[in-house]
Motif scaffolding. Structure first.
Motif, mmCIF file in Angstrom:
data_model
loop_
_atom_site.group_PDB
_atom_site.id
_atom_site.type_symbol
_atom_site.label_atom_id
_atom_site.label_comp_id
_atom_site.label_asym_id
_atom_site.label_seq_id
_atom_site.Cartn_x
_atom_site.Cartn_y
_atom_site.Cartn_z
ATOM 1 N N SER A 67 0.865 -1.172 0.000
ATOM 2 C CA SER A 67 0.000 0.000 0.000
ATOM 3 C C SER A 67 0.899 1.219 0.000
ATOM 4 O O SER A 67 1.920 1.245 0.699
ATOM 5 N N LEU A 68 0.548 2.215 -0.781
ATOM 6 C CA LEU A 68 1.373 3.418 -0.853
ATOM 7 C C LEU A 68 1.075 4.391 0.274
ATOM 8 O O LEU A 68 1.780 5.380 0.433
ATOM 9 N N ARG A 196 -5.251 0.240 -9.680
ATOM 10 C CA ARG A 196 -6.284 1.074 -9.015
ATOM 11 C C ARG A 196 -5.719 2.424 -8.573
ATOM 12 O O ARG A 196 -5.753 2.770 -7.378
ATOM 13 N N VAL A 197 -5.223 3.194 -9.489
ATOM 14 C CA VAL A 197 -4.738 4.546 -9.172
ATOM 15 C C VAL A 197 -5.896 5.376 -8.630
ATOM 16 O O VAL A 197 -7.011 5.349 -9.166
ATOM 17 N N ASP A 198 -5.618 6.090 -7.515
ATOM 18 C CA ASP A 198 -6.631 6.907 -6.827
ATOM 19 C C ASP A 198 -7.820 6.069 -6.363
ATOM 20 O O ASP A 198 -8.921 6.595 -6.183
ATOM 21 N N GLY A 199 -7.592 4.759 -6.191
ATOM 22 C CA GLY A 199 -8.649 3.887 -5.697
ATOM 23 C C GLY A 199 -9.706 3.524 -6.717
ATOM 24 O O GLY A 199 -10.719 2.908 -6.363
ATOM 25 N N LYS A 200 -9.500 3.846 -7.971
ATOM 26 C CA LYS A 200 -10.503 3.584 -9.004
ATOM 27 C C LYS A 200 -10.273 2.206 -9.635
ATOM 28 O O LYS A 200 -9.159 1.888 -10.051
ATOM 29 N N PRO A 201 -11.324 1.389 -9.737
ATOM 30 C CA PRO A 201 -11.177 0.064 -10.341
ATOM 31 C C PRO A 201 -10.698 0.144 -11.795
ATOM 32 O O PRO A 201 -11.108 1.039 -12.551
ATOM 33 N N GLU A 231 -10.697 -13.317 -13.035
ATOM 34 C CA GLU A 231 -11.444 -12.502 -13.988
ATOM 35 C C GLU A 231 -11.924 -11.181 -13.392
ATOM 36 O O GLU A 231 -11.944 -10.159 -14.079
ATOM 37 N N ASN A 232 -12.328 -11.197 -12.117
ATOM 38 C CA ASN A 232 -12.854 -9.964 -11.530
ATOM 39 C C ASN A 232 -11.809 -9.255 -10.652
ATOM 40 O O ASN A 232 -12.138 -8.631 -9.647
ATOM 41 N N ASP A 233 -10.563 -9.323 -11.073
ATOM 42 C CA ASP A 233 -9.496 -8.542 -10.434
ATOM 43 C C ASP A 233 -9.553 -7.126 -11.004
ATOM 44 O O ASP A 233 -9.347 -6.930 -12.203
ATOM 45 N N THR A 234 -9.843 -6.137 -10.150
ATOM 46 C CA THR A 234 -9.949 -4.755 -10.637
ATOM 47 C C THR A 234 -8.639 -3.991 -10.497
ATOM 48 O O THR A 234 -8.590 -2.791 -10.750
ATOM 49 N N PHE A 235 -7.565 -4.679 -10.065
ATOM 50 C CA PHE A 235 -6.233 -4.097 -10.042
ATOM 51 C C PHE A 235 -5.503 -4.421 -11.349
ATOM 52 O O PHE A 235 -4.920 -3.534 -11.972
#
Length: 292
Positions: A67-68, A196-201, A231-235
């Motif tokens: 985590s940054l 997920r830059v800025d927490g966006k999927p 398949e549903n990895d949003t990173f």
């Protein structure tokens, strides 16, 4: 007469089932869990689980993600991937899951603590990210852990598996480019950086640069690898992970790619769920058996 024969065989079958169940229970490897302070150049804690006994054992290193945000890192658990680690331990491995430098109490950026816990896995700004060095930084920690555990005579020095998730999986890919002799195989779950830059999927930091860095590692990597994505990895979604794999293979790397069906609400954390073990363990078992 026929009924007596049937009863005899039925009773004999039940007895065989009971003995088989007892044999399975007796054959199950007893394990013990420990927390270690690893006296490396950058000291860090590690969760360790292993079969009961003196060993030596083959080694599994498990690398976690990042985590940054310092606040998020300060709440990072001391024990992650516990169920997955225990799965490996029951198969005879000594598992070391280090808590990276800059996590837990070390996450607070206090000058006098800088020598004890700097967070060294940053990639920089998305306009010019350095994915390459961020992966190699954690890979170097893995090499030091291997050397330390070998010096302690706890492990079989030339029988090491490295497993990583997310940024830890990326570090494992980076490690493969160094081809360290003790490492016989590497398993990467949802590997990558800049998700997920800025927490966006599905909002990735410089995905083309990530693919380029993956190809760069592939040019020298020859360690057998297993890559598992969901398949549903949003990173790191399917399109991006498939591009990474194609670039890695085209450059000369060795990696078996598997895209698993959707899991839960977020597939990125697949390895952390005990419910996922029956899904990934057959792939891992087959892959590791092929390396023997």
């Amino acid at each position: 007469m026929h009924r007596l024969i049937l009863r005899f065989f039925a009773t004999a079958f039940l007895v065989l089932l009971i003995f088989a169940a007892r044999a399975r229970a007796e054959d199950e490897v007893r394990i013990q869990e420990e927390i270690w302070a690893l006296p490396l150049a950058l000291p860090m804690f590690a969760y360790l689980v292993r079969p009961v006994g003196d060993g030596p054992f083959p080694l599994v290193i498990m690398n976690h993600g990042v985590s940054l945000k310092p606040t998020d890192r300060s709440f990072f658990p001391l024990v992650e991937f516990r169920d997955a680690a225990k799965w490996f331990a029951r198969r005879g491995y000594l598992v070391v899951a280090p808590v990276g430098s800059g996590y837990g109490a070390q996450a607070i950026d206090i000058p006098e603590r800088a020598l004890y816990g700097p967070f060294f896995s940053k990639v920089g700004k998305c306009t010019n990210p350095n994915f390459h060095d961020a992966g190699l930084a954690v890979a170097q920690v893995d090499l030091r852990i291997i050397d330390y555990m070998a010096a302690e005579k706890r492990i079989i020095p030339d029988d090491v598996i490295v497993v990583g998730q997310s940024a830890g999986g990326w570090a494992s890919i980076a490690l493969s480019s160094l081809n360290p002799p003790p490492v016989k195989a590497i398993i990467a779950f949802a590997a990558g950086r800049g998700g997920r830059v800025d927490g966006k999927p599905n909002n990735n930091c410089a995905p083309d640069r990530l693919v380029e860095a993956t190809a760069d590692f592939g040019r020298t990597s020859r360690v057998p690898m297993l890559w598992i994505y969901i398949e549903n990895d949003t990173f790191f979604g399917p399109a991006l992970s498939q591009r990474m794999h194609a670039a890695f293979i085209s450059a000369g790397g060795r990696a078996e790619y598997h895209l698993m069906p959707p899991f839960g609400n977020e597939g990125h954390f697949f390895i952390g769920s005990p419910d996922a073990i029956p899904l990934w363990s057959p792939l891992v078992t087959k892959f590791l058996d092929a390396q023997k």
